[in-house]
Design a protein around this motif. Sequence first.
Motif, PDB file in Angstrom:
ATOM      1  N   ARG A  45       0.833  -1.209   0.000  1.00  0.00           N
ATOM      2  CA  ARG A  45       0.000   0.000   0.000  1.00  0.00           C
ATOM      3  C   ARG A  45       0.862   1.252   0.000  1.00  0.00           C
ATOM      4  NH1 ARG A  45      -0.969   4.025   3.523  1.00  0.00           N
ATOM      5  NH2 ARG A  45       0.303   2.839   4.944  1.00  0.00           N
ATOM      6  N   GLY A  46       1.922   1.254   0.798  1.00  0.00           N
ATOM      7  CA  GLY A  46       2.803   2.408   0.842  1.00  0.00           C
ATOM      8  C   GLY A  46       3.466   2.688  -0.495  1.00  0.00           C
ATOM      9  N   TRP A  48       2.319   1.706  -3.450  1.00  0.00           N
ATOM     10  CA  TRP A  48       1.267   2.073  -4.397  1.00  0.00           C
ATOM     11  C   TRP A  48       0.858   3.530  -4.211  1.00  0.00           C
ATOM     12  CZ3 TRP A  48      -0.519   0.871  -8.837  1.00  0.00           C
ATOM     13  CH2 TRP A  48      -1.779   1.277  -9.254  1.00  0.00           C
ATOM     14  N   TRP A  49       0.671   3.947  -2.966  1.00  0.00           N
ATOM     15  CA  TRP A  49       0.304   5.337  -2.702  1.00  0.00           C
ATOM     16  C   TRP A  49       1.438   6.280  -3.108  1.00  0.00           C
ATOM     17  CZ3 TRP A  49      -2.924   6.530   2.233  1.00  0.00           C
ATOM     18  CH2 TRP A  49      -4.138   5.866   2.152  1.00  0.00           C
ATOM     19  N   LYS A  50       2.670   5.844  -2.903  1.00  0.00           N
ATOM     20  CA  LYS A  50       3.819   6.649  -3.330  1.00  0.00           C
ATOM     21  C   LYS A  50       3.800   6.808  -4.854  1.00  0.00           C
ATOM     22  CE  LYS A  50       7.953   8.305  -2.200  1.00  0.00           C
ATOM     23  NZ  LYS A  50       8.122   9.491  -1.391  1.00  0.00           N
ATOM     24  N   HIS A  54       0.041  10.033  -3.485  1.00  0.00           N
ATOM     25  CA  HIS A  54      -0.789  10.318  -2.294  1.00  0.00           C
ATOM     26  C   HIS A  54       0.015  10.284  -1.017  1.00  0.00           C
ATOM     27  CE1 HIS A  54      -4.407  10.252  -4.618  1.00  0.00           C
ATOM     28  NE2 HIS A  54      -4.177   9.021  -5.039  1.00  0.00           N
ATOM     29  N   TYR A  55       1.219   9.857  -1.070  1.00  0.00           N
ATOM     30  CA  TYR A  55       2.017   9.643   0.141  1.00  0.00           C
ATOM     31  C   TYR A  55       3.276  10.438   0.080  1.00  0.00           C
ATOM     32  CZ  TYR A  55       4.375   7.002   3.797  1.00  0.00           C
ATOM     33  OH  TYR A  55       5.061   6.619   4.915  1.00  0.00           O
TER      34      TYR A  55
END
Length: 55
Positions: A45-46, A48-50, A54-55
């Motif tokens: 998730r981290g 993917w968000w990066k 979004h991260y």
Amino acid sequence: MMTLTHYATGTSPVIFGSGYLTLGEWWKAGGIMSIVNLLIWVVVRGLWWKLLGHY
């Protein structure tokens, strides 16, 4: 999901009832798999968000 408890899915009681694992071994494996699953979700998730920004 099946490793969480000895009654989590329809096949879990059959496998548990066969005596292949003790209740303690089943819960230990479920705990380990839960930690592994959480780590995979946090890392993927981290990343993917990066990738999405979004991260």
